[in-house]
Structure formats: C-alpha cells, structure tokens
Write an enzyme that holds these catalytic residues in place. Structure first.
Site, short mmCIF file in Angstrom:
data_model
loop_
_atom_site.label_atom_id
_atom_site.label_comp_id
_atom_site.label_asym_id
_atom_site.label_seq_id
_atom_site.Cartn_x
_atom_site.Cartn_y
_atom_site.Cartn_z
N GLY A 1 -23.97 -16.38 -27.64
CA GLY A 1 -23.07 -15.47 -26.96
C GLY A 1 -22.13 -14.79 -27.95
CB CYS A 2 -20.28 -11.61 -27.72
SG CYS A 2 -19.68 -11.72 -26.03
CE1 TYR A 3 -14.14 -12.82 -26.14
CE2 TYR A 3 -15.30 -13.31 -24.11
CZ TYR A 3 -14.32 -12.60 -24.79
OH TYR A 3 -13.55 -11.70 -24.12
CB SER B 1 -16.29 -14.00 -32.48
OG SER B 1 -15.40 -14.64 -31.61
#
Lengths: 331, 331, 331, 331
Positions: A142-144, A147
């Site tokens: 996932g994106c979060y 990061s």
C-alpha cells in the site's frame, strides 16, 4: 485489469514506455468495450487498444504478466485462477498483504482465497528483493505502508527491541482515495481545505506493523494518523520517536545512507534536511530525511502514491520477477 | 429553502450578520430534520436552528421574506404559492428569468407556473432598482449573466444599434456548478486542470441576451463560452468587441465610471487596468476594467459567483424590496 | 545552459531518459559550481553531474548539441559562437524567432547577433520539419505561439485570404513566467485567483502572426489576450472565428484530422469535443478540438508549456536534427 | 500600522465592518502615500483612506486604539511611545509575547524596549480575558501558539503534572509566512507540494510553552513541527499524547465542552469527530476535536491564521479592552 482507475491507468503509462513489455490486454469490471483513449484521452496515440470486460480465459491467452488494479475484495476473485494458470501476477489491492484473520478484522469481510494467501510475496523490493525474484505472485504494498516502512526499516530492529511505538502523522493527495464520486472528495470540498481521517484507526495500520515486525524479527506497534492534502499526488509521513536510547544524529544518518546507498529508488536527504513532495511527484523515488532536535528523532519520507506507492512499485516488481533492469519504464 | 446547497448556505451566512433580518426557518427538499451545524459545521454558534423538510404552511407562518435556493425546475413548484400568500419571494433559480417559451427551449422542460412568470422582476439592481423596490417577487439573476450584463450595460445601446455581437470568454470556479457528486467535479479531475464546456451553447445565453436587449431597447446577440477554473469561487468574463465605430478609450472609460459612480457594488478599474478574481472573492462587488488595444475593445469583469452572482445579490434585492440599506449584511 | 530555470530542468529530465543522448555539461550564468541535485533534489540518482558557470570553450569541448535555456537577450550572447564552432544549437529563448526590427520593437532592446538571425530555423516540426532536419541552429518556438499556431495551421490560408482576424483567449500556468521571485507570482497571490495580463499587447503576438503568415503565404493578423491560471503547467488557447465563409463543421474537422493524422505529437479531439489541460500535462502532445455553434467557429488547443511549449519541443527538434526517432525521450 | 501586509489588511477589513470603530489612520513603513485601494483593490468603495508613512505624532492625534501589524523587531520601535501617550495598543508581532531573554535567544536579536515588556498582557481571551479587559497594551498571540494553546488549555494542568510532552504536528497555509517575495513561497514551488520546516526548532515553541506553563502553573514542554500547506489560509494542529494516566475519552470530551461552552469563538466537535480547516476559514473560530484510539489521545484544532490566529483575535482584544460586544466585527 482495472485500467480505468488511477493505479490502473498509471500502470498502463509505465508499461507504455517499457522496453521489455508489450501491453496486450486492457480490462475492466463492468464497462462496455471502448477504445482506451476514449476513457483516458491522455493515452491517444500512446495506447490505442480496446478496453474490454474482464475475461480470464482471454487474459490468460494474451498475457505473461497480469497486473490487478482492482478494488480490495475484488482482486481475490481473480488472482488465484491466474496464479494457477502459471501467470506472473501482481496484485495492487490489499487482498494478499495480510494474514486472513487480520484482513478479515480490518476490512470487515471474509477472505475468499485463503489458499493463495501464503504464496503471495510482499512486494517491497528494499525488504524482499530476493523473494520477489523467484516469485510468481506478488502482493504490491500500500501507499502509506511503503512510505512508513521505508522510513523505519533501518531502525525497525531498535524500535522493536526497545518497545518504542513511533507516532506517524501522514498526509496524502486525493488520488490515494481512488476514482470515486464521493461528496467529500469533490473539488469544492477539498480545495482550500485540509482534514484528518481515521485517526489511529486506518486499515493500513496492520500492514505497516506487519512489514516492520517482519523486518525487525519481533512485534512492533505504531500509531498512524492520515490526513487529506489538497493535492492530487504525493504522500508525506512525518514520524516522531523519542531520541533517548538511539544512536546520535550523525550515526543515525549514516545508518540510513548506508542502508539505501545502492537502492535505485530510495534517496536519503543530506543531514538535517527534509525532502518535499515535489521532489518525488511523478517519480518512483521515496526520499527520506532524518533530524534530531530537542530530544526527538523526526523522520520525514515522501513518495508519489501512484508510483512508488502503487503502480511504479508494481512495475518495479515485474522488473525484478522477470529479470529486467529494475529501473526500466520508471525513469 | 434549499439551505444545504452552496447558494443556500451563503444566503444563510449573509442573513446571519444582517441587522434587520432574523432567520426563522431553514428547509430542504429531502433530508430528515437536523441541526444546521451538523450539515455545515461552519455555522456552529452562528445559526443553530433546525433544518427541516420543506413545509409551505410552516414557512408561510414563520417568514416575511422567503429565499428559494432550489435547483431549476424545483423552484416553480413552490414560488407561486408563496407569492399568493403575500410573501416577499426571491428565487435564486433560473425558473422565472425567461419567457416560458425560451425557458422551455433551453432547459428542455415544461414551465409549470406560467401564471406567475410575468410577476417576477429580474433582480439586477443596476438595471431594475426601481422595479425591485416595489416588487414582491424577484427572479435573482444567474452568475454568468450578472458578470456579463454589468460589463456591457453601459454600451448595450451601441452594441444593439450597430448589430455587433460581443465574444464572451468566461471562466468560473467550481461552486458555480452547485453541490453535486459529479465525476468531472472531483478534486482529482479539476485540480491542475482547466476545461471548456458548452461552448456557445450554454443555457445562460438567452438570459444574457434578454437582459442586454432589455437594456438596449432592441435585440442584441452574444457569443458566450464558459470554462471551469480550478478555484472554488469567482467568475471572470473577458469580452471582445471590435473598436471600430465605438468612442475612443478615454470616453469609454468615462461612460463606465459615470454609469457606476454611485452604484454600491460595482467598481470600475483605473484606465487600462483589469480587476482580478481575488479582488472580489468573498465580496458582493463586481469589478470591471476596459482597455482598447490594436483595434479591439477588451472588457474584463469579475465577481464572486456565490455573492454578487447569487446569494449576495439576493440579499441586496431583499434590502431594496424592504427599504433597508442596500449594503446591509453584505460588507 | 541555464539548467536551474524551469525549461532548463525540464530539458535535462527529457535528456536523462533519452536513449541516444548523454548529458555531458550543465551550466548556469552566475552560480558557484554545485551538484545538480542540490539545486533540483528531484534529480538525485538521476543526473548527478556538477553544474558550473557557463564556459563556452568547455561546453564546445564536451557537447555536440547545446540547448540554451536562457532568458531573452542572454541567449544571443552565446548562440552565435556555438553555431560558428559547428555545434547543433537549440535556443529556447525568443532571441532568434523574429526579424531584428520586430524583435527590437516588441522586446525593447537591440539585437546584438543579427548575423546569425537568418541561419536560425523556426523549430515548429509541424510546419518546418524538413528545414529542421538539415539545420544546425533552431529557434525553439514560444509556448503561446505553439499553442496558437498548431490550432490555426490547417486554416491559416483561409484566414489570410479572407482577412479574418481570430480572437485568441489564452490561459497559462505559472511556470510559463519562469522561475522569478515576483510579488504577483507568490502562492498567496495566485491561488484562488485568476487574472488577465498584457491584453492584446503581449510580446508573443508578432511570433504568432509571423508563423501563421509564413504558413499562409500572406499577412495574417490576430488578437491575443493571455491570462494566468492557478496551475503550474499547461496552456489552453480558446480561439473564436466567425463561421461565415468557412467550410461546414464536418469538413473543418476533417481538414484538421487529415492534417495531423501522422503527426506524432498533435491529436485532434472527436467532432464537437474539446481537450482539457489534464490530457496533455506532463506530455509533449498538443490536443486540438473544433466546434461550430451559433455562427462561430471555436477552436481549443492545449499543451504543456514546459514540454510541447518549450523543452519537449526542443528535444523533438534535436531528434529531427540528429535523425533520431522523433518521439525518443518524449513518451 | 503596517496595513499593506496580510494581517494589516485583514485588520482593516474587520474594522471596516465594525459598528463601534472608525478607521482614521492607515500607515506603512516605507511607501509613498497612496490611496489604500490602489494597494488593495478589494478595499475600493470600502476603505478609501490614504495610506501614508508612519508618523507617530499624527497617529497619536488621530487614534484611540492602534494596531501594530509590523514585522518582528519593528513593533518595538513604536509600541512603547504609543503606550506612553495613553493609546490602547495591540501589537500583532512577537515582540512583546516573551520574556526578553527568551525572545533574544529565539529571535537572535536584542530587545530594545524591555521597559514595556511587563506591561503587555498576552492577548488570549480564553486564558486572560479579565486581564485584557483592564489592559492598555496587548501582545496578540501568534497563529501556531493560538492553535496549540486552545487545543491544550483544558488539560495543561494534567500534562504539566505528569511531565508529558505532547507531540504537535502543525500545518499552515502560506499567508502565515507574510507577504514576502521568497523563492520557496512562489506558486510554482508551493502548488502540488507539501513540506516540513524548522522541525522542533521553530521560534513559536517558547511562546507555546510559555502560555501553557502559565495556564498549568508549572513548566510544560512541547514538541512542535510545522509544515507548509498549499492553501492560503488556515492552520491545523494534530496533537498526540499517550492516553495512559488521562481520563477516559468521554470525560476528556466533557472537560473540553464545558471549558469552552460559553466561549464565543471556540467550538468543540462532537465526540470522535474532527474539524476541518474549511470549517473555520474566513471566521474567527477555533474548532477542536478529541479522540482516543489505540492508547493515544489525538487532538485536532483548526483556525484561520489571519483571523483567530492574528487580526481577528486582535479585534477581539480591542472589543474586550473597550467594552464592546466581543463578537463585533467578527461574524
């Protein structure tokens, strides 16, 4: 599959300029067949293929690698079949990132393809590059979680050993929410605005804890609160950790620099400097900065939620799985 | 009535600070009764009234003046009844701005309240202040038509006499489209973007031609093309007219300055200067600039589509109808 | 040369992914030597070269092709020397796009390199591809002129023959103004705002008239008014022409479709449809739509001012000059 | 004084609609005298006064109350004199908010008016309303400190007693930086971007700690990291505190609701809900939400940095000092 959403379209764009890939099939769940540029005019004279309704036999015939850019709970209807037919499968949804029980708890729905869950490799190259190389099925992060994981990988061991729970304040652009007609995503409601949502209660929390615990070799807990930025692309995670018991600032910076020196898509900012979302927008990079001030470690990471946070990383995973240059199609 | 849309909410806000008005009823078409701040948190500790489903008897009991901030075709279900009951009615929709046949042609639907059409005064104070003073029923002008009419009123006579058709290139913020969950109004689709729509084919064209023809005393035709700006509030109309046969620049500027010298809400920019949307956003002003260059007259007008282009002008009309200071609630 | 400005940086980015190009020199007018990523962090791990002060001997030694991304009046200090030394030179400034007298009138400064003016080919591939192929010196077109020229090339002959003067209403993002610390380009002054500037008085007018007159074979006059959009990248030109005397809508559309059918970077929208800035942002495409309504021809063209409007077209010109695939580095 | 900056202009706007105030003098540090609307066209037909160079005698003659909207270090050149002359003085700069030694340490400059430091009352009405009532000199709080102080006042005592150091992640719009031509505040650099700055090292930290320590009656330490949002107005502070040792969620919410029940400009969101910047933009409200999740207390406060964070609060202070309705000019 799922090429009319934002991550689907972004994957198509990466593949369109990829020297080792040829796009042979574009499909969606429910639309009538249309020329792709009639949905995405930006793809005119770039990808003029027809986009048709998902047909697994047809896709199996035409493709060696299949990207599933489908909503959560939909991917698991198709992924297993494609894996069984020997396709290399990269799933951009959350369906294969978590153990079934954790998935069912946070997504509030039964997992209908537990059989293939254990075959999916979590596709974070900086953690799992070797496993990805041999994999035929990748659960794209996932994106979060990407990061946060990249921001904490170098110190995950220390965090877990000390039982420190980092506080993560994340901010994301609107494309992270997908292409939905939702009242609170209308321009008139987002522009000039900023809001916090699902504070310490977001379904990406177990994925973040899972990848960091895996890296640390023991359980690790985080606090994670996301916000919605009035921009289209980009995520920043600002992470707070008490400095006590950690190495001094210079040494911390060195740990990060060394860890990521050879990584093609992670960059560490000079000591005391922080990256900005503009540095990574429209790229597959994740940039990370570290600073120690007044007894606090502050780590800032930025990435483009549609590239390193989704489609770019998916293509990176394909490159690794297929033995291509890891940067192909991504620079 | 219709207080959950953008023009409804803006009207409430103007009335909340109006010294001669007291808000006694808030209503909507279809929602369950709720405290207004639960829909508009910005109204907490400002307007704490309950917002309930439209009930004409109840509204008639409680109100002297009724604002209809309803969609086109809905206003005409209610306005007539309220007028008959002796209320002062201000309709913000397009339902009473045009002759029935023109309305039916451009809006593609039958007009169901022709009986009251002729009783509605077109509420542009700069044209019809005297008629508005005595009126009990006002059709509040559209946002684009207000921006264009004020820009051309001083020369409407010359335009019509010469048969010159001005070319109008307008640009509007997103709140002009109302509060709709529409795919092409999502933040991800509007931000960093700009688009043209309904080129020379917009339903505001007959209203623009009607008000200018009325001012000129003879028929006048315009060309009008709107665009969508990535801002929430504000309209600019850039208007092009061949200079040949018109007075010289200085004289034109003087015509505008004199025409609007005493108008409380129209300002003329210094010669050769143009106003910007930021000058009028969140105000009830319409600012106008005029320039002559290379044989062309260029007129630029700006206003806030929710204030002078809708709710502000509606309250201005109430002020005139009720004999209040025209600026009350609007500065 | 001039790699710290927006067009310079964009050129570097196109060249960084170009298969036939290798970046050997980065220079600026006045800065101390620095690693390029310390100015543009986005270029870390992409272009790690040092960026030094302009030194023509050094540049001549290292380069076969030189891009001048310098301000107007600065390019002409260097271009001639590089041309004399046999380099292929592409100048992104306005210095070599106009006859000396026209240049001096509109830019208010003397032209100091008239000797090389006539050797510069105007680098609009859709008009001059053959001349560019054999050229060693290209004057890269301006952003507004490219957007207008491509929109009018197919009918330039008719316009000139009839003496019709099109009215052009253009809107540009802020990077078109370059990287300047200017009060009216501050975020607080541009966001939520929209303004008109240099109405029918902009220094790009002679370039627009020059390229169209050249295409038409006789003089052609235009009216051109630009506006500043609150976006970073992208230009839209909306163009108005009386339909009388022109072919019917279908035929006009066919003229455009045929003219641009084989062009790699021009796309014509389906009949009656208009392109949006988002369709071309971050691409080298110029998209064009045509519509006839109520007696008016309306043409809308969009492009990315930093790509097809500057750096992308510069690299396209290099590709043509060097015999590379015209699309290399640009998709 | 200082009416060409953002807080100066905002103060003028509040005063222009204030029933008990009349603007008699507008001044700036360095400009030639000009009509105010020629600097702020938005003020045409609202405040047509001339804006002249600061002249303390002239200001003393004309004014009963003086607002200093001057940069830090400039206010202290003038404030003392005005106080001595018996004027009511409200200083929007940071010059009188801190003890001299703390000021000198964080602002890196000598304090040249220590004599009047102790006479300045810190103008946070929710903390010091009684002192403000009798004051002739008010140091108006900073924007970040107001957003944090109001968010923590109800629990400052517990925080200090337990020695807990809250982690504050703040995000501000660009007008908070004032009206400066700074490279990193250009539209092209801020739009589509988000950045962190002065992490745990910002000069507002001592002010935050000072006001909270004052409220708590003992020393309290905070961690504060600000970010720059691509919006013009508004601040959000997201605050993280370990829940251990604090009352349960419902009780916490009740403490906030009761504390602020009668405050005219503080609103507490319903339990578990958070306010958004759009709820308070263009208002003098500060909205606060509280949530407890997974062992963490999360508090979100939002305000408009130019109103409750500066000019609105300044006018609120004038209202209290002069015995006017506290809301006058602010709704």
């Amino acid at each position: 599959m799922g090429v009319t959403g934002y991550t689907g379209a972004e994957t198509v764009q990466c593949l369109a300029r990829h020297r080792n890939a040829r796009i042979t099939s574009l499909s969606v769940r429910s639309e009538e067949p249309v020329k792709y540029p009639s949905v995405y005019p930006a793809m005119g004279k770039v990808v003029d293929l027809e986009c048709s309704k998902i047909n697994i036999d047809d896709i199996s015939d035409k493709c060696d690698v299949v990207f599933l850019a489908l909503p959560h709970t939909v991917s698991m209807e198709y992924a297993g079949t494609l894996v069984e037919r020997g396709k290399k499968v990269i799933d951009l949804s959350a369906d294969y990132r978590l153990p079934a029980d954790v998935y069912e708890k946070w997504f509030g729905t039964a997992h209908i393809d537990k059989a293939h869950l254990s075959r999916a490799v979590y596709g974070l190259p900086e953690l799992n590059r070797d496993k990805i190389r041999g994999a035929s099925f990748v659960a794209n992060p996932g994106c979060y979680p990407t990061s946060v994981a990249l921001a904490l990988l170098p110190i995950a061991g220390i965090l877990a050993a000390k039982g420190v729970e980092p506080i993560i304040d994340s901010k994301s652009g609107t494309t992270g929410a997908g292409k939905k007609n939702q009242a609170n995503l209308m321009f008139s409601e987002v522009q000039d605005n900023f809001r916090c949502y699902k504070a310490n209660d977001h379904q990406h929390i177990p994925e973040i804890e899972s990848v960091l615990s895996c890296a640390a070799g023991r359980d690790l807990k985080v606090h994670f609160t996301p916000h919605l930025l009035p921009i289209r692309r980009g995520i920043m995670s600002t992470i707070y950790i008490p400095h006590a018991g950690f190495p001094p600032a210079e040494e911390l910076h060195k740990m990060y620099s060394e860890k990521y020196a050879k990584e093609p898509f992670v960059r560490v900012s000079p000591p005391g400097e922080f990256p900005e979302i503009a540095h990574v927008a429209n790229t597959n990079f994740c940039d990370i900065g570290i600073k120690v001030a007044r007894g606090l470690i502050i780590i800032v990471s930025v990435l483009d939620n549609l590239l390193k946070g989704a489609s770019g990383q998916a293509v990176e995973n394909m490159n690794i799985m297929c033995g291509f240059d890891e940067k192909e199609g991504l620079v």
